[in-house]
Design an enzyme around this catalytic site. Structure first.
Site, PDB file in Angstrom:
ATOM      1  CE1 TYR A 143      75.074  48.827  42.154  1.00 19.57           C
ATOM      2  CE2 TYR A 143      75.468  46.679  40.926  1.00 19.57           C
ATOM      3  CZ  TYR A 143      75.770  47.732  41.917  1.00 19.57           C
ATOM      4  OH  TYR A 143      77.046  47.467  42.544  1.00 19.57           O
ATOM      5  N   GLY A 203      66.182  30.081  45.035  1.00 20.68           N
ATOM      6  CA  GLY A 203      66.100  28.984  44.024  1.00 20.68           C
ATOM      7  C   GLY A 203      66.862  27.766  44.557  1.00 20.68           C
TER       8      GLY A 203
HETATM    9  P1  NAD Z   1      77.113  50.457  50.505  1.00 19.70           P
HETATM   10  O1  NAD Z   1      75.776  50.440  50.092  1.00 19.70           O
HETATM   11  O2  NAD Z   1      77.316  49.916  52.033  1.00 19.70           O
HETATM   12  O3  NAD Z   1      77.945  51.717  50.352  1.00 19.70           O
HETATM   13  C1  NAD Z   1      77.443  52.816  49.367  1.00 19.70           C
HETATM   14  C2  NAD Z   1      77.602  53.862  50.135  1.00 19.70           C
HETATM   15  O4  NAD Z   1      77.284  55.105  49.084  1.00 19.70           O
HETATM   16  C3  NAD Z   1      76.616  54.228  51.201  1.00 19.70           C
HETATM   17  O5  NAD Z   1      77.229  54.746  52.228  1.00 19.70           O
HETATM   18  C4  NAD Z   1      75.274  55.215  50.569  1.00 19.70           C
HETATM   19  O6  NAD Z   1      74.888  55.808  51.871  1.00 19.70           O
HETATM   20  C5  NAD Z   1      76.476  55.964  49.690  1.00 19.70           C
HETATM   21  N1  NAD Z   1      75.551  56.445  48.841  1.00 19.70           N
HETATM   22  C6  NAD Z   1      74.712  55.866  47.966  1.00 19.70           C
HETATM   23  N2  NAD Z   1      73.919  56.800  47.085  1.00 19.70           N
HETATM   24  C7  NAD Z   1      74.515  58.079  47.336  1.00 19.70           C
HETATM   25  C8  NAD Z   1      74.559  59.446  46.807  1.00 19.70           C
HETATM   26  N3  NAD Z   1      73.287  59.550  45.800  1.00 19.70           N
HETATM   27  N4  NAD Z   1      75.326  60.461  47.132  1.00 19.70           N
HETATM   28  C9  NAD Z   1      76.186  60.109  48.202  1.00 19.70           C
HETATM   29  N5  NAD Z   1      76.347  58.749  48.599  1.00 19.70           N
HETATM   30  C10 NAD Z   1      75.598  58.084  48.376  1.00 19.70           C
HETATM   31  O7  NAD Z   1      77.951  49.320  49.546  1.00 19.70           O
HETATM   32  P2  NAD Z   1      79.275  48.899  49.172  1.00 19.70           P
HETATM   33  O8  NAD Z   1      79.160  47.340  49.418  1.00 19.70           O
HETATM   34  O9  NAD Z   1      80.094  49.520  50.371  1.00 19.70           O
HETATM   35  O10 NAD Z   1      79.484  49.401  47.696  1.00 19.70           O
HETATM   36  C11 NAD Z   1      80.609  50.466  47.510  1.00 19.70           C
HETATM   37  C12 NAD Z   1      80.552  50.522  46.095  1.00 19.70           C
HETATM   38  O11 NAD Z   1      81.195  49.581  45.434  1.00 19.70           O
HETATM   39  C13 NAD Z   1      79.337  50.680  45.251  1.00 19.70           C
HETATM   40  O12 NAD Z   1      79.563  51.896  44.332  1.00 19.70           O
HETATM   41  C14 NAD Z   1      79.131  49.718  44.634  1.00 19.70           C
HETATM   42  O13 NAD Z   1      78.152  49.512  43.392  1.00 19.70           O
HETATM   43  C15 NAD Z   1      80.410  48.993  44.379  1.00 19.70           C
HETATM   44  N6  NAD Z   1      80.576  47.383  44.606  1.00 19.70           N
HETATM   45  C16 NAD Z   1      80.399  46.790  45.279  1.00 19.70           C
HETATM   46  C17 NAD Z   1      80.265  45.434  45.510  1.00 19.70           C
HETATM   47  C18 NAD Z   1      80.296  44.657  46.732  1.00 19.70           C
HETATM   48  O14 NAD Z   1      79.980  43.202  46.691  1.00 19.70           O
HETATM   49  N7  NAD Z   1      80.274  45.050  47.889  1.00 19.70           N
HETATM   50  C19 NAD Z   1      80.405  44.667  44.241  1.00 19.70           C
HETATM   51  C20 NAD Z   1      80.533  45.571  43.111  1.00 19.70           C
HETATM   52  C21 NAD Z   1      80.497  46.793  43.110  1.00 19.70           C
END
Ligand code: NAD
Ligand code: UDP
Length: 321
Positions: A143, A203
């Protein structure tokens, strides 16, 4: 505008789609439904300005759009570690495909990057200038390093091909529509407290995080996307820092729960502290989060309570804005 949201059926993506539709844009939501759900966007499915595509970002796609929010990527450690090779492919090949699309149709593109690019940070709080302390071969690397190379690709496509890029470094965000089995700390604690099960502290619980409510984050994403000529990364998060033990007490108070605490082993490479320096976002976007933890937890619990307990709630559980 016509706007593509990859990962649009996920937690943050579904709130973003809803906001963009409310602002009268046409929205294409693209998702492979790994951690996303149709239920998250159910209320948008009949809207003539909303389109849903089942597609995986690791495969190329051609669409005519003005803006791209690239959110596709599992975000919870248990989900991104389930198939780590796929996680890397999603961040790297997905980013290349979306940047190729942006270049071809001259769309502006925003990448959902993460505070994980700072790894287990040795500088606290974390400003954007900090290069981070990331283990390149550990269980979180799929990640962290995937998101770091995605940032590299964004900067290189911008320098080399003049793609109009935006990089959001998102810190821990929570709210309605997280999955019950998401595995991240806020949803775990809320679900456990509502079920009167022990809260699982990994932890000692002295590690810290800073929690941003999803509506604040969506505001910031839209502001960043629509700010001109801002290609450097921008931290987006709520700078109020809590230990995980403090979070457990807050959740128990909001849920009026008597759950016990149980200590489980700390996962490998779990960052000890995390708090965003949001000076850049405040200065360049005019943005500061407004929803503090207690208020955000009340809304989140309002969403989970009827799902977990199967009873209606008095407070308004509607995710707002
Ligand atoms: P989430 O898992 O709810 O959403 C991710 C979405 O991406 C899901 O709908 C999933 O089905 C889709 N997805 C995953 N792989 C895919 C692929 N190969 N092709 C098409 N769709 C795909 O997570 P979230 O919390 O909504 O996060 C959304 C974005 O924000 C992510 O990129 C995550 O890395 C980033 N982010 C989130 C947080 C947080 O705290 N929520 C923090 C930092 C970064
Ligand atoms: N955590 C915890 N109990 C849980 C889930 C997580 O104590 O049931 C801890 C985890 O070890 C980490 C913090 O809470 O220190 C935040 O974890 P999360 O998975 O939500 O996000 P991230 O580690 O990616 O910031």
């Amino acid at each position: 505008m016509r706007i593509l949201v990859t990962g649009g059926a996920g937690f943050i993506g579904s709130h973003l789609c809803e906001r963009l539709i409310n602002e009268s844009h046409d929205v294409i939501c693209l998702d492979n439904f790994f951690t996303g759900r149709r239920e998250n966007i159910f209320q948008l499915l009949d809207n003539p300005r909303f389109e849903l595509l089942r597609h995986d970002v690791i495969e190329p796609i051609l669409l005519e759009v003005d803006q791209i929010y690239n959110l596709a990527c599992p975000a919870s450690p248990i989900h991104y570690q389930y198939n780590p090779v796929k996680t890397v492919k999603t961040s790297v090949m997905g980013m290349i495909n979306m940047l190729g699309l942006a270049k071809r149709v001259r769309a502006r593109i925003l990448q959902a990057s993460t505070s994980e690019v700072y790894g287990d940070p040795l500088v606290h709080p974390q400003p954007e200038e900090y290069w981070g302390n990331v283990n390149p071969i550990g269980i979180r690397s799929c990640y962290d390093e995937g998101k770091r190379i995605a940032e590299t690709l964004m900067m290189d496509y911008h320098r080399q091909s003049k793609v109009d890029t935006r990089i959001a470094r998102i810190f821990n965000t929570y709210g309605p529509r997280m999955l019950e089995n998401d595995g991240r700390v806020v949803s775990n604690f809320v679900v456990q407290a509502l079920r009167s099960q022990p809260l699982t502290l990994y932890g000692a619980g002295d590690q810290t995080r800073s929690f941003c409510y999803v509506d604040d984050l969506v505001d910031a994403l839209i502001k960043l996307m629509n700010t001109d000529a801002l290609h450097e990364p921008v931290n987006l998060g709520n700078p109020t820092e809590f230990t995980i033990k403090e979070l457990a007490s807050e959740v128990m108070e909001v849920c009026r729960s008597n759950s016990e605490l149980v200590h489980l082993p700390l996962p490998e490479d779990d960052p000890k502290q995390r708090k965003p320096d949001i000076t850049r976002a405040q200065a360049l976007l005019g943005w500061t989060p407004t929803i503090q933890l207690r208020a955000g937890l009340e809304r989140t619990v309002g969403y989970f309570r009827p799902r977990i307990l199967g009873v209606p709630v008095l407070q308004d559980a509607t995710p707002t804005k």
